[in-house]
Design a protein around this motif. Sequence first.
Motif, PDB file in Angstrom:
ATOM      1  N   LEU A 127       0.855  -1.184   0.000  1.00 47.41           N
ATOM      2  CA  LEU A 127       0.000   0.000   0.000  1.00 47.41           C
ATOM      3  C   LEU A 127       0.892   1.235   0.000  1.00 47.41           C
ATOM      4  N   ARG A 128       0.746   2.061  -1.015  1.00 50.53           N
ATOM      5  CA  ARG A 128       1.468   3.339  -0.996  1.00 50.53           C
ATOM      6  C   ARG A 128       0.768   4.248   0.016  1.00 50.53           C
ATOM      7  N   THR A 129       1.496   4.643   1.047  1.00 43.88           N
ATOM      8  CA  THR A 129       0.932   5.480   2.114  1.00 43.88           C
ATOM      9  C   THR A 129       1.837   6.689   2.355  1.00 43.88           C
ATOM     10  N   PRO A 130       1.976   7.572   1.364  1.00 45.50           N
ATOM     11  CA  PRO A 130       2.868   8.726   1.506  1.00 45.50           C
ATOM     12  C   PRO A 130       2.324   9.739   2.502  1.00 45.50           C
ATOM     13  N   VAL A 137       5.590   3.410   2.293  1.00 46.20           N
ATOM     14  CA  VAL A 137       4.652   2.335   1.969  1.00 46.20           C
ATOM     15  C   VAL A 137       4.332   1.546   3.236  1.00 46.20           C
ATOM     16  N   SER A 138       3.198   0.877   3.220  1.00 49.52           N
ATOM     17  CA  SER A 138       2.823  -0.085   4.249  1.00 49.52           C
ATOM     18  C   SER A 138       2.673  -1.443   3.577  1.00 49.52           C
ATOM     19  N   PHE A 139       2.715  -2.506   4.370  1.00 49.76           N
ATOM     20  CA  PHE A 139       2.598  -3.857   3.838  1.00 49.76           C
ATOM     21  C   PHE A 139       1.515  -4.617   4.600  1.00 49.76           C
ATOM     22  N   VAL A 140       0.539  -5.129   3.876  1.00 46.35           N
ATOM     23  CA  VAL A 140      -0.494  -5.977   4.464  1.00 46.35           C
ATOM     24  C   VAL A 140      -0.037  -7.424   4.350  1.00 46.35           C
ATOM     25  N   ILE A 141       0.041  -8.122   5.481  1.00 47.09           N
ATOM     26  CA  ILE A 141       0.347  -9.548   5.454  1.00 47.09           C
ATOM     27  C   ILE A 141      -0.964 -10.272   5.193  1.00 47.09           C
ATOM     28  N   ALA A 150       5.237   0.913   9.264  1.00 48.87           N
ATOM     29  CA  ALA A 150       6.485   1.685   9.311  1.00 48.87           C
ATOM     30  C   ALA A 150       6.288   2.954  10.145  1.00 48.87           C
ATOM     31  N   ASP A 151       6.621   4.132   9.585  1.00 49.94           N
ATOM     32  CA  ASP A 151       6.483   5.379  10.345  1.00 49.94           C
ATOM     33  C   ASP A 151       5.198   6.121  10.020  1.00 49.94           C
ATOM     34  N   THR A 152       4.344   5.541   9.195  1.00 51.72           N
ATOM     35  CA  THR A 152       3.061   6.164   8.899  1.00 51.72           C
ATOM     36  C   THR A 152       2.160   6.137  10.130  1.00 51.72           C
ATOM     37  N   ILE A 153       2.201   5.039  10.867  1.00 45.80           N
ATOM     38  CA  ILE A 153       1.559   4.947  12.183  1.00 45.80           C
ATOM     39  C   ILE A 153       2.560   4.310  13.134  1.00 45.80           C
ATOM     40  N   LEU A 154       2.828   4.961  14.243  1.00 50.08           N
ATOM     41  CA  LEU A 154       3.786   4.478  15.233  1.00 50.08           C
ATOM     42  C   LEU A 154       3.076   3.743  16.366  1.00 50.08           C
ATOM     43  N   GLY A 155       3.872   3.043  17.152  1.00 57.47           N
ATOM     44  CA  GLY A 155       3.315   2.313  18.281  1.00 57.47           C
ATOM     45  C   GLY A 155       2.916   3.186  19.442  1.00 57.47           C
ATOM     46  N   ARG A 156       3.439   4.395  19.488  1.00 63.92           N
ATOM     47  CA  ARG A 156       3.013   5.380  20.490  1.00 63.92           C
ATOM     48  C   ARG A 156       3.309   6.770  19.944  1.00 63.92           C
ATOM     49  N   GLY A 157       2.567   7.756  20.456  1.00 58.64           N
ATOM     50  CA  GLY A 157       2.734   9.115  19.957  1.00 58.64           C
ATOM     51  C   GLY A 157       2.157   9.246  18.551  1.00 58.64           C
TER      52      GLY A 157
END
Length: 261
Positions: A127-130, A137-141, A150-157
């Motif tokens: 998924l291109r997520t600029p 990009v993000s990757f759907v398993i 990746a850094d498009t959505i972080l685990g906190r903040g």
Amino acid sequence: MTLQHPAYAQLRQVTPVAAVMLENNPSMYALEGTNTWILRTPGNDECIVVDPGDDDPAHLARVAGAGTVVLTLISHRHHDHTGGIDRFFDLTGAPVHAVQEQLRRGGGAGLENDELIEAAGLTLRVLRTPGHTADSVSFVIEDEGSVLTADTILGRGTTVLDASDGNLGDYLQSMRTLIGLGAGRMVLPGHGPELPDLESVAKRYLAHREERLSQIRGALDTLGADADVRAVVEHVYTDIDETLWPAAEQSVRVQLEYLRR
């Protein structure tokens, strides 16, 4: 005892398919460090690696030693995700796929939106997520439904938008794309701990960005339409520690470009 984040230098199994090796490179932007993801089907030695991390020989050797790496994927160009590409390629010989051609190795290809990648017995959807960067990009398993954000959505903040090529309009659309994947998908981020539901987190991120945008509009009403980045940060970001203001300046610069364009 089950490992919990942060667990440095240890392979931590997060889902049946995805395990993480946390690099010891903490910073303002990288939180506790870079999450290098190792993907494989149960009982399979072959694996896919997502983001080998910075050029840390010990970390890269641990990742390379976790299985037979058949493919390396790059989520975006930032050095804390890509600095170790050459050393990792030397260790594994696995082709490196990336959006940016200069990050590819060993005959690796680009990454197109909605492309299916099949390797190590797994199927990943690109998924291109600029927005964070232009090449994010993000990757759907597909085998289990979890999503490497990746850094498009972080685990906190929340995510900093890179002032050099980040784009708020793109980022807002990327949040809508991730929301559209539906509920119940685990978030496997580039930094920080995993999160249980992508849809709810992406909705929160979208609301947060829209709230910040409203606050910045209000700051410009108060400070004047030509107010500089630092003045806007000092006016709006009173709810975060001042040590984080340099990161906030990156995102504010991108948001001001969005508003002024």
